[in-house]
Design an enzyme around this catalytic site. Structure first.
Site, PDB file in Angstrom:
ATOM      1  CG  ASP A 197      44.714  34.939  40.648  1.00  0.00           C
ATOM      2  OD1 ASP A 197      43.775  34.208  39.880  1.00  0.00           O
ATOM      3  OD2 ASP A 197      44.900  34.468  41.952  1.00  0.00           O
ATOM      4  CD  GLU A 198      48.759  32.826  42.974  1.00  0.00           C
ATOM      5  OE1 GLU A 198      49.446  32.850  43.857  1.00  0.00           O
ATOM      6  OE2 GLU A 198      47.478  32.494  43.319  1.00  0.00           O
TER       7      GLU A 198
HETATM    8  C1  ACM Z   1      46.005  36.115  44.664  1.00  0.00           C
HETATM    9  O1  ACM Z   1      46.083  36.361  45.721  1.00  0.00           O
HETATM   10  N1  ACM Z   1      46.380  35.021  44.070  1.00  0.00           N
HETATM   11  C2  ACM Z   1      45.231  37.396  43.716  1.00  0.00           C
END
Ligand code: ACM
Length: 510
Positions: free
Chosen positions: A315-316
């Site tokens: 993620d991110e």
């Molecule tokens: C997330 O909340 N960055 C998975």
């Protein structure tokens, strides 16, 4: 004990049995009827010769003995009383049947997890005072009737972020017990992030000793030794909870990059980080050493993880280009398979090429763009499994409302009804219902420091997520649910679980 009188609070009046229709998560089928069974000084817990029944019997005895004051021997001989038996057909790995009448209560199941879940149901049929650790007056009545029950989904999870703040083995076990009460069966541990690396890796020791030495706000952090981690895995397994470990990459890696300068593209280690920004760190995708690191970490973690899954985050990754992100995931996913595990990733993994059999954890919002949702749905149509963790529904770190003293609000306020009132089966447009593996409630810990903090954010929302994962959509009804939920409060109080007295739930007076 419950207040006297007919209760709008859902609690059974003193001296009467809790109705079978009050159980959370709602069972698949409930047929009340017949006389209640009364647990007395002469009650025995009767098990068949199987290890699963014996363990479930001892677990039940451990709950009942302190509050009833009864001996409750666990025995394979005789009839009646509290009976636990394996060998039932057709209930699936986690289902059970519970029948109660004046001579006893019998729980049967096809597998030991089913017996364990049946014991959780029996627990909820007893007065909340059964949870106390000192002798209580009773009476200990279990309603007559029959429950036949099995889960809608195989993935009913919670996630605990042990990186932003570290939680001890004891704190994790306490949460495992709370998950088990509501038949949740996965605990996803977010073991690494910018602020802390929390698992000992022998071939890269500084990850834990240096990368784990702080946390958000600058406290001393901490990490699990391999023995600690094994103890968490063992304890969770005794509650039929599978640990899903996550090493987040290629972003969310400042703690690792700070521990080993060579992991950085420029060879310079950044300082440890104790703030709460996201998206600023990335492993060095072009460097071969990165994949030696990833291989070592995944190999060592897989070796101490008996569960099927290994979560690689994803993620991110805002400091990783799209091309590098795809290249990284193409190289890392086969490593997970090489060590015998199934890849789980946050749903951004679907922007790369998910490995065959991978699971994507969706954490978007109602407002997430159609294109992003369709990317996940298309992967689901192509065989990628989906676990649903919509942030504006089940992120337990979101504030309930403006006045919530803990938590964040970037996904909005998530009140108890909002977290319960959606259907995982139809939530993601275009995703076949067969691809939905279940639901998971993450708790990120930027603002969460103690077990009391965990519980204040998890209760009362977590039981609703458990119900979404366990109960069929046909049982879904907020008006009914909020009464059943309210009836849980006295049990939480008996267990020492602090909770938010959310509005619109008819909590018992105190
Ligand atoms: C997330 O909340 N960055 C998975």
């Amino acid at each position: 004990m419950a207040a006297a009188g007919i209760s709008l609070t859902g609690a059974a009046p003193a001296g009467t049995a809790t109705p079978m229709s009050r159980v959370v998560p709602a069972p698949a089928s409930v047929q009340p009827g017949g006389s209640p069974y009364r647990i007395t000084d002469s009650t025995r817990i009767r098990v068949d010769g199987s290890r699963g029944a014996r363990e479930a019997g001892e677990y039940l005895a451990d709950i009942l003995r302190p509050s009833t004051g009864y001996r409750l021997p666990v025995t394979t001989r005789g009839d009646g009383g509290l009976q636990l038996r394996l060998g039932a057909k057709g209930l699936g790995a986690e289902g059970y049947r519970l029948t109660g009448g004046s001579s006893g209560v019998t729980i049967t199941a096809s597998g030991p997890a089913g017996l364990f879940h049946g014991v959780q149901t029996l627990r909820q049929l007893l007065p909340p005072a059964v949870e106390m650790d000192s002798v209580q007056p009773g009476p200990w009545l279990v309603a007559g009737g029959r429950i036949e029950d099995s889960p809608r989904y195989g993935w009913r999870g919670a996630m605990l972020d042990v990186s932003r703040h570290f939680f001890t083995v004891g704190q994790v076990k306490r949460y495992v017990d709370q998950l088990a009460l509501y038949k949740l069966n996965k605990l996803h541990l977010h073991l690494s992030d910018d602020q802390g690396w929390r698992i000992a890796i022998d071939s890269w020791p500084r990850l834990a000793t240096y990368g784990g030495s702080t946390q958000v706000g600058g406290g001393t952090g901490g990490f699990y030794t391999k023995a600690d981690y094994r103890e968490i895995v063992r304890y969770a397994a005794s509650r039929y909870v599978e640990i899903v470990p996550e090493i987040d990459m290629p972003g969310h890696t400042n703690a690792a990059l700070a521990s080993y300068a060579d992991l950085n593209c420029d060879g310079v280690a950044p300082p440890l980080y104790t703030g709460t920004d996201v998206g600023f760190s990335s492993l060095c995708v072009p460097k071969d050493l990165t994949y030696d690191f990833v291989d070592d970490v995944i190999r060592e973690l897989a070796a101490i993880t008996p569960g099927r899954y290994l979560h690689i985050g994803g993620d991110e990754a805002h400091s990783t280009s799209h091309e590098e992100y795809v290249a990284f995931m193409d190289r890392v996913q086969p490593v997970v398979a090489k060590y015998g595990k199934t890849v789980v990733g946050w749903h951004q993994l679907t922007a790369a090429t998910p490995a065959k059999g991978a699971v994507a954890q969706y954490w978007g919002l109602d407002s997430t763009g159609a294109e992003e949702k369709e990317r996940v749905a298309a992967a689901a149509r192509g065989g990628t499994g989906v676990v649903l963790s919509p942030a504006d529904r089940v992120y337990l770190d979101m504030k309930y409302d403006r006045d919530t003293p803990l938590g964040l609000d970037w996904a909005g306020y998530v009140d108890v009804r909002r977290s319960y009132d959606w259907d995982p089966g139809t939530y993601l447009p275009g995703a076949p219902s067969s691809a939905i593996r279940g639901v998971e409630a993450p708790l990120w810990s930027e603002t969460i420091v103690t077990s009391a903090d965990i519980e204040y954010m998890a209760f009362p929302r977590l039981p609703g997520v458990a119900e979404l994962g366990w109960s069929s959509a046909s049982t879904h009804d907020w008006e009914d649910y909020r009464v059943r939920l309210a009836a849980q409060a006295e049990r939480w109080e008996a267990l020492g679980i602090g909770y938010f007295r959310a509005p619109h739930v008819p909590w018992p007076a105190r």
